[in-house]
Design an enzyme around this catalytic site. Structure first.
Site, mmCIF file in Angstrom:
data_model
loop_
_atom_site.group_PDB
_atom_site.id
_atom_site.type_symbol
_atom_site.label_atom_id
_atom_site.label_comp_id
_atom_site.label_asym_id
_atom_site.label_seq_id
_atom_site.Cartn_x
_atom_site.Cartn_y
_atom_site.Cartn_z
ATOM 1 N NE ARG A 93 -3.348 5.222 -3.924
ATOM 2 C CZ ARG A 93 -3.330 6.533 -4.173
ATOM 3 N NH1 ARG A 93 -3.392 6.974 -5.405
ATOM 4 N NH2 ARG A 93 -3.256 7.383 -3.181
ATOM 5 C CG ASP A 94 3.487 2.116 -0.265
ATOM 6 O OD1 ASP A 94 4.325 1.942 -1.182
ATOM 7 O OD2 ASP A 94 3.800 2.528 0.866
ATOM 8 C CG LEU A 95 1.662 -5.559 -1.685
ATOM 9 C CD1 LEU A 95 1.047 -5.789 -0.314
ATOM 10 C CD2 LEU A 95 1.086 -6.527 -2.701
#
Length: 213
Positions: free
Chosen positions: A22-24
């Site tokens: 979710r936060d690549l």
């Protein structure tokens, strides 16, 4: 392509464990070399915003995970409907606070690959809301239009654009599928010196927890 392939393998491993990153973003992808002769590693860092999905099974369970995202929100680390992540790398469904599946990470990987090959982001805007509006509503220009001086193989550009599809179902089915496609691409360009850094092969690893751990 080599770095993107190894990040995809790292995501595939996380997804097999039922975890969506979710936060690549570039700050969460680190290249390291241990010792003078050690192989270079691609590390995927910072699962601080990761979301758990219940009983994903194999990568083929992506569709079921997407459909069940809303009902499984209570089992997640964070609540469906809240917006978390870095705006430039958010998928449209993430930006709208909708239920997420593993393909939201594939969108972020597409943004990272887009930035690596072109030196630019697919969308930019002066405000958060304007950026979200572009992410949700506007098609991304191909990376070759962002930087005409860079030669990008058509297959690589097509894969990046597929990752940036607005609807999750139109993206590749899994991170493993992306890794396999990039393996084929790299095999077609065996003499490209950019396939390895300083001659060392790249190996993906995951670091759970916060960046810098």
């Amino acid at each position: 392509a080599t770095i993107a392939r190894d990040v995809a393998l790292g995501l595939a491993h996380a997804h097999e464990q039922g975890v969506i990153h979710r936060d690549l973003k570039p700050e969460n992808i680190v290249l390291v070399r241990r010792g003078k002769s050690a192989r270079q590693l691609v590390k995927v860092l910072d699962f601080g915003l990761a979301k758990l999905i219940h009983d994903v099974g194999d990568a083929g369970a992506e569709a079921a995970a997407d459909e069940a995202a809303e009902e499984l929100a209570a089992r997640s680390l964070t609540r469906t409907g809240a917006i978390f992540g870095t705006p430039e790398y958010m998928s449209p469904e993430q930006a709208e606070g909708r239920g997420l599946g593993t393909r939201t990470d594939l969108y972020a990987l597409g943004v990272v690959a887009y930035q690596m090959v072109s030196g630019a982001l697919p969308f930019s805007a002066p405000t958060f809301l304007a950026l979200i509006a572009k992410t949700v509503n506007e098609p991304a220009p191909p990376p070759s239009q962002q930087n005409a001086s860079v030669e990008i193989p058509e297959a690589f550009e097509a894969m990046i654009m597929q990752c940036l599809a607005k609807e999750p179902a139109e993206r590749p089915t899994s991170a493993e599928e992306i890794a396999e496609a990039l393996d084929q691409l790299l095999a077609a360009y065996p003499d490209d010196p950019k396939q390895s850094a300083e001659g060392g092969a790249l190996t993906p690893t995951l670091v759970r927890g916060v960046a810098g751990a």
